[in-house]
Design a protein around this motif. Structure first.
Motif, mmCIF file in Angstrom:
data_model
loop_
_atom_site.group_PDB
_atom_site.id
_atom_site.type_symbol
_atom_site.label_atom_id
_atom_site.label_comp_id
_atom_site.label_asym_id
_atom_site.label_seq_id
_atom_site.Cartn_x
_atom_site.Cartn_y
_atom_site.Cartn_z
ATOM 1 N N ASN A 51 -2.458 -7.414 -9.363
ATOM 2 C CA ASN A 51 -2.191 -6.034 -9.633
ATOM 3 C C ASN A 51 -3.859 -5.440 -9.445
ATOM 4 O O ASN A 51 -3.776 -4.252 -9.052
ATOM 5 C CB ASN A 51 -2.015 -5.523 -10.997
ATOM 6 C CG ASN A 51 -0.367 -5.879 -11.124
ATOM 7 O OD1 ASN A 51 -0.016 -6.095 -9.929
ATOM 8 N ND2 ASN A 51 -0.166 -5.628 -12.242
ATOM 9 N N THR B 126 1.956 3.067 -6.277
ATOM 10 C CA THR B 126 1.232 2.557 -7.468
ATOM 11 C C THR B 126 1.819 1.224 -7.615
ATOM 12 O O THR B 126 2.824 0.948 -8.292
ATOM 13 C CB THR B 126 1.506 3.383 -8.586
ATOM 14 O OG1 THR B 126 1.131 4.549 -8.386
ATOM 15 C CG2 THR B 126 0.795 2.958 -9.716
ATOM 16 N N PHE B 127 1.183 0.339 -7.076
ATOM 17 C CA PHE B 127 1.567 -1.135 -7.058
ATOM 18 C C PHE B 127 1.956 -1.667 -8.514
ATOM 19 O O PHE B 127 3.046 -2.306 -8.591
ATOM 20 C CB PHE B 127 0.680 -2.114 -6.466
ATOM 21 C CG PHE B 127 1.079 -3.550 -6.310
ATOM 22 C CD1 PHE B 127 0.371 -4.714 -6.988
ATOM 23 C CD2 PHE B 127 1.941 -4.027 -5.397
ATOM 24 C CE1 PHE B 127 0.561 -5.841 -6.899
ATOM 25 C CE2 PHE B 127 2.253 -5.165 -5.497
ATOM 26 C CZ PHE B 127 1.552 -6.180 -6.369
ATOM 27 N N SER B 128 1.026 -1.396 -9.465
ATOM 28 C CA SER B 128 1.155 -1.992 -10.832
ATOM 29 C C SER B 128 2.235 -1.443 -11.421
ATOM 30 O O SER B 128 2.753 -1.972 -12.707
ATOM 31 C CB SER B 128 0.103 -1.895 -11.431
ATOM 32 O OG SER B 128 -0.418 -0.601 -11.548
ATOM 33 N N SER C 44 0.882 -1.014 0.154
ATOM 34 C CA SER C 44 -0.112 -0.008 0.078
ATOM 35 C C SER C 44 0.891 1.258 -0.076
ATOM 36 O O SER C 44 2.025 1.247 0.373
ATOM 37 C CB SER C 44 -0.816 -0.166 1.233
ATOM 38 O OG SER C 44 -0.081 -0.056 2.127
ATOM 39 N N ARG D 48 1.501 -12.208 -8.646
ATOM 40 C CA ARG D 48 0.890 -11.099 -8.074
ATOM 41 C C ARG D 48 -0.344 -10.832 -8.645
ATOM 42 O O ARG D 48 -0.915 -11.504 -9.675
ATOM 43 C CB ARG D 48 1.759 -9.968 -8.451
ATOM 44 C CG ARG D 48 1.967 -9.625 -9.983
ATOM 45 C CD ARG D 48 3.204 -8.772 -10.199
ATOM 46 N NE ARG D 48 2.691 -7.158 -9.788
ATOM 47 C CZ ARG D 48 3.601 -6.255 -9.655
ATOM 48 N NH1 ARG D 48 4.943 -6.534 -9.831
ATOM 49 N NH2 ARG D 48 3.149 -5.051 -9.107
ATOM 50 N N ASN E 292 6.316 -5.840 -13.225
ATOM 51 C CA ASN E 292 5.522 -4.923 -12.647
ATOM 52 C C ASN E 292 4.093 -5.726 -13.254
ATOM 53 O O ASN E 292 3.050 -5.475 -12.753
ATOM 54 C CB ASN E 292 5.239 -3.638 -13.064
ATOM 55 C CG ASN E 292 5.493 -3.404 -14.467
ATOM 56 O OD1 ASN E 292 6.122 -3.777 -15.326
ATOM 57 N ND2 ASN E 292 4.692 -2.246 -14.806
ATOM 58 N N LYS F 280 -5.428 -6.167 -6.487
ATOM 59 C CA LYS F 280 -5.827 -6.537 -5.000
ATOM 60 C C LYS F 280 -4.419 -6.037 -4.229
ATOM 61 O O LYS F 280 -4.543 -6.130 -3.336
ATOM 62 C CB LYS F 280 -6.192 -7.731 -4.577
ATOM 63 C CG LYS F 280 -7.581 -8.133 -5.136
ATOM 64 C CD LYS F 280 -8.040 -9.417 -4.561
ATOM 65 C CE LYS F 280 -9.586 -9.859 -5.297
ATOM 66 N NZ LYS F 280 -9.956 -11.320 -4.669
ATOM 67 N N ASN F 281 -3.554 -6.052 -5.127
ATOM 68 C CA ASN F 281 -2.044 -5.534 -4.390
ATOM 69 C C ASN F 281 -1.287 -6.461 -3.729
ATOM 70 O O ASN F 281 -0.370 -6.063 -2.962
ATOM 71 C CB ASN F 281 -2.428 -4.187 -3.717
ATOM 72 C CG ASN F 281 -2.444 -3.116 -4.600
ATOM 73 O OD1 ASN F 281 -2.610 -3.146 -5.877
ATOM 74 N ND2 ASN F 281 -2.405 -1.736 -4.044
#
Length: 115
Positions: A73, A27-29, A24, A71, A52, A75-76
């Motif tokens: 993307n 920008t995770f993606s 959190s 991963r 990514n 839901k992070n």
């Protein structure tokens, strides 16, 4: 920025665990993600990494065929699924996010493989 690992614990040799890293504050993606581990008395080493988009992964030779990084993307989280665990997989597992000059680390999740 927060990276919080979970899912570690004690498991017998040959067993399985799935680690999760909840991300959190960024920008995770846009960030590649990786898992490192540090065994007692040893340096921290790269275990697995994922791009990514999730389209590219790579693994340390010692875990190929046994570990899978993935991963979500939407839901992070980033995951590390570990199968056929060995005693030498024991250590503290860290999640890392990185992009260009930026990188963030989680606090680590201990994994102990022992009978």
């Amino acid at each position: 920025v927060q990276l919080v690992e979970s899912g570690g614990g004690l498991v017998q040799p040959g067993g399985s665990l799935r680690l999760s890293c909840a991300a959190s504050g960024f920008t995770f993606s846009s960030y590649a993600m990786s898992w490192f581990r540090q065994a007692p008395g040893k340096e921290r080493e790269l275990v697995a990494a994922i791009s990514n988009t999730g389209g590219s992964t790579n693994y340390a030779d010692s875990v190929k065929g046994r570990f899978t990084i993935s991963r979500d993307n939407a839901k992070n989280p980033v995951y590390l699924t570990m199968n056929s665990l060995k005693s030498e997989d024991t250590g503290v597992y860290y999640c890392k996010a990185y992009r260009l000059i930026y990188s963030y680390w989680g606090q680590g999740a201990p994994v102990t493989v022992s009978s």
